[in-house]
Enzyme design. Structure first.
Site, PDB file in Angstrom:
ATOM      1  N   ASN A   9       8.910 -15.151   3.573  1.00 12.16           N
ATOM      2  CA  ASN A   9       7.990 -15.939   2.754  1.00 12.16           C
ATOM      3  C   ASN A   9       8.048 -15.341   1.357  1.00 12.16           C
ATOM      4  O   ASN A   9       7.445 -14.305   1.105  1.00 12.16           O
ATOM      5  CB  ASN A   9       6.571 -15.851   3.339  1.00 12.16           C
ATOM      6  CG  ASN A   9       5.541 -16.515   2.437  1.00 12.16           C
ATOM      7  OD1 ASN A   9       5.894 -17.205   1.485  1.00 12.16           O
ATOM      8  ND2 ASN A   9       4.260 -16.296   2.754  1.00 12.16           N
ATOM      9  N   LYS A  11       6.796 -16.381  -1.279  1.00 11.55           N
ATOM     10  CA  LYS A  11       5.587 -16.636  -2.078  1.00 11.55           C
ATOM     11  C   LYS A  11       6.006 -17.084  -3.485  1.00 11.55           C
ATOM     12  O   LYS A  11       7.057 -17.715  -3.631  1.00 11.55           O
ATOM     13  CB  LYS A  11       4.679 -15.410  -2.088  1.00 11.55           C
ATOM     14  CG  LYS A  11       4.391 -14.924  -0.662  1.00 11.55           C
ATOM     15  CD  LYS A  11       3.253 -13.960  -0.559  1.00 11.55           C
ATOM     16  CE  LYS A  11       3.087 -13.539   0.893  1.00 11.55           C
ATOM     17  NZ  LYS A  11       1.883 -12.756   1.128  1.00 11.55           N
ATOM     18  N   HIS A  94      -1.137 -21.008   5.362  1.00 11.49           N
ATOM     19  CA  HIS A  94      -1.092 -19.588   5.018  1.00 11.49           C
ATOM     20  C   HIS A  94      -2.464 -19.165   4.486  1.00 11.49           C
ATOM     21  O   HIS A  94      -3.147 -19.947   3.812  1.00 11.49           O
ATOM     22  CB  HIS A  94      -0.012 -19.340   3.959  1.00 11.49           C
ATOM     23  CG  HIS A  94       0.246 -17.889   3.739  1.00 11.49           C
ATOM     24  ND1 HIS A  94      -0.567 -17.115   2.951  1.00 11.49           N
ATOM     25  CD2 HIS A  94       1.179 -17.050   4.248  1.00 11.49           C
ATOM     26  CE1 HIS A  94      -0.126 -15.863   2.968  1.00 11.49           C
ATOM     27  NE2 HIS A  94       0.934 -15.803   3.752  1.00 11.49           N
ATOM     28  N   GLU A  96      -3.314 -17.480   2.060  1.00  6.30           N
ATOM     29  CA  GLU A  96      -3.481 -17.614   0.607  1.00  6.30           C
ATOM     30  C   GLU A  96      -3.816 -19.061   0.236  1.00  6.30           C
ATOM     31  O   GLU A  96      -4.573 -19.312  -0.700  1.00  6.30           O
ATOM     32  CB  GLU A  96      -2.219 -17.097  -0.106  1.00  6.30           C
ATOM     33  CG  GLU A  96      -2.139 -15.570  -0.012  1.00  6.30           C
ATOM     34  CD  GLU A  96      -0.740 -14.985   0.009  1.00  6.30           C
ATOM     35  OE1 GLU A  96       0.235 -15.665  -0.358  1.00  6.30           O
ATOM     36  OE2 GLU A  96      -0.621 -13.800   0.404  1.00  6.30           O
ATOM     37  N   GLU A 166      -1.248 -13.867  11.237  1.00  3.81           N
ATOM     38  CA  GLU A 166      -1.222 -13.002  10.057  1.00  3.81           C
ATOM     39  C   GLU A 166      -2.639 -12.538   9.745  1.00  3.81           C
ATOM     40  O   GLU A 166      -3.388 -13.253   9.061  1.00  3.81           O
ATOM     41  CB  GLU A 166      -0.672 -13.774   8.852  1.00  3.81           C
ATOM     42  CG  GLU A 166       0.763 -14.232   9.040  1.00  3.81           C
ATOM     43  CD  GLU A 166       1.449 -14.441   7.700  1.00  3.81           C
ATOM     44  OE1 GLU A 166       2.517 -13.866   7.504  1.00  3.81           O
ATOM     45  OE2 GLU A 166       0.901 -15.155   6.843  1.00  3.81           O
ATOM     46  N   GLY A 172       0.196  -7.937   2.511  1.00  4.25           N
ATOM     47  CA  GLY A 172       0.457  -7.342   1.207  1.00  4.25           C
ATOM     48  C   GLY A 172      -0.321  -6.065   0.943  1.00  4.25           C
ATOM     49  O   GLY A 172      -0.367  -5.577  -0.182  1.00  4.25           O
ATOM     50  N   SER A 211       2.509  -7.150   6.279  1.00  8.23           N
ATOM     51  CA  SER A 211       3.119  -5.837   6.043  1.00  8.23           C
ATOM     52  C   SER A 211       4.115  -5.448   7.133  1.00  8.23           C
ATOM     53  O   SER A 211       4.215  -4.274   7.493  1.00  8.23           O
ATOM     54  CB  SER A 211       2.044  -4.760   5.862  1.00  8.23           C
ATOM     55  OG  SER A 211       1.241  -5.058   4.733  1.00  8.23           O
TER      56      SER A 211
HETATM   57  P1  PGA Z   1       3.508  -9.337   3.556  1.00  6.13           P
HETATM   58  O1  PGA Z   1       3.177 -10.921   3.581  1.00  6.13           O
HETATM   59  O2  PGA Z   1       4.659  -9.125   4.486  1.00  6.13           O
HETATM   60  O3  PGA Z   1       3.831  -9.048   2.132  1.00  6.13           O
HETATM   61  O4  PGA Z   1       2.268  -8.636   4.039  1.00  6.13           O
HETATM   62  C1  PGA Z   1       3.277 -11.665   4.752  1.00  6.13           C
HETATM   63  C2  PGA Z   1       2.834 -13.079   4.496  1.00  6.13           C
HETATM   64  O5  PGA Z   1       1.848 -13.273   3.762  1.00  6.13           O
HETATM   65  O6  PGA Z   1       3.436 -14.054   4.998  1.00  6.13           O
END
Ligand code: PGA
Length: 249
Positions: A9, A11, A94, A96, A166, A172, A211
């Site tokens: 992803n 982003k 997601h 976000e 998630e 993140g 992460s």
């Molecule tokens: P990350 O993000 O691996 O940077 O924690 C995962 C995601 O949001 O899909």
């Protein structure tokens, strides 16, 4: 055995030059891998990355789409538009999008239906905040998010989704759910799918995200109900993404 899926992803990251270098690095390092690999890229780069991954085992994904087929929805992108650019997977719901764009469970369900209609595979994301986890609400929140989507689907449609667990507090942040914590939620999610169809539950892929890195991927992916990863930060560095793919294969 469920075939594992490792999906990057990206982003809101990338540029024409950075994408070209990243995809070249991934393609160079890919062995005859025994798992599926996807990169979910920002919409303006779909055409570029479609061309970059052509003929390779890497498939193209998007990060969101509209629930509507067409019309007066300024700024939105439809499932059929994604499909025209060779997109196979689309991340939906997601955290976000839920947090910054107010996406409700119902909106995620409507998008999931629209994606399936267009022949895309939705990566349906669910996850709890730290506050919810500490209040003992993880199963209720995460299971509830999935239930709303499942209620909108036929058994045949449910068989075509991928779920991504998630935990919001792990995205993140460098904090990862322990393999045992993740496994517990994955097993609960599989049981929710099982309430709809035992056959679908046995086949549905449930990815972990938050992460996931080269140094924890192996342990997470060794858990019985973790069928791959949705990778944010580590998907932006070819060696890290490749190491996670290796851990899944
Ligand atoms: P990350 O993000 O691996 O940077 O924690 C995962 C995601 O949001 O899909």
């Amino acid at each position: 055995m469920r075939r594992k899926l490792v999906a990057g992803n990206w982003k809101m990251n990338g540029s024409l030059a950075a994408n070209a270098a990243l995809v070249a690095g991934i393609k160079e390092g890919l062995a005859a891998q025994a798992c599926d690999v996807a990169v979910c890229v920002p919409a303006p780069y779909l055409a570029q990355v479609q061309a970059l991954v052509a003929g390779s085992p890497v498939v193209l994904g998007a990060q969101d789409m509209s629930a509507h087929a067409s019309g007066a929805y300024t700024g939105e992108v439809s499932a059929s538009m994604l499909q025209e650019f060779g997109v196979q997977y689309v991340i939906l719901g997601h955290s976000e999008r839920r947090a910054y764009h107010g996406e409700s469970d119902a909106a995620v369900a409507a998008k999931t239906v629209a994606a399936l209609k267009a022949g895309l595979v939705p990566l349906v994301c669910v996850g709890e905040t730290l506050e919810q986890r500490e209040a003992g609400q993880t199963n209720a929140v995460v299971g509830g998010q999935l239930d709303v989507v499942l209620a909108a689907l036929s058994v045949e449609e449910a068989a075509r989704i991928v779920v991504a667990y998630e935990p919001v507090w792990a995205i993140g942040t460098g904090k990862t759910a322990t393999p045992e914590m993740a496994q517990e939620v994955h097993a609960m999610l599989r049981a929710r799918v099982g309430a709809k169809s035992a056959e679908v539950a046995a086949k549905v892929r449930i990815l972990y995200g938050g992460s996931m890195k080269p140094d924890n991927a192996q342990q997470l992916l060794a858990m019985g109900d973790i069928d791959g990863g949705l990778i944010g930060g580590a998907a932006l560095k070819a060696p890290d993404f490749l190491a996670i793919i290796d851990a899944a294969a």
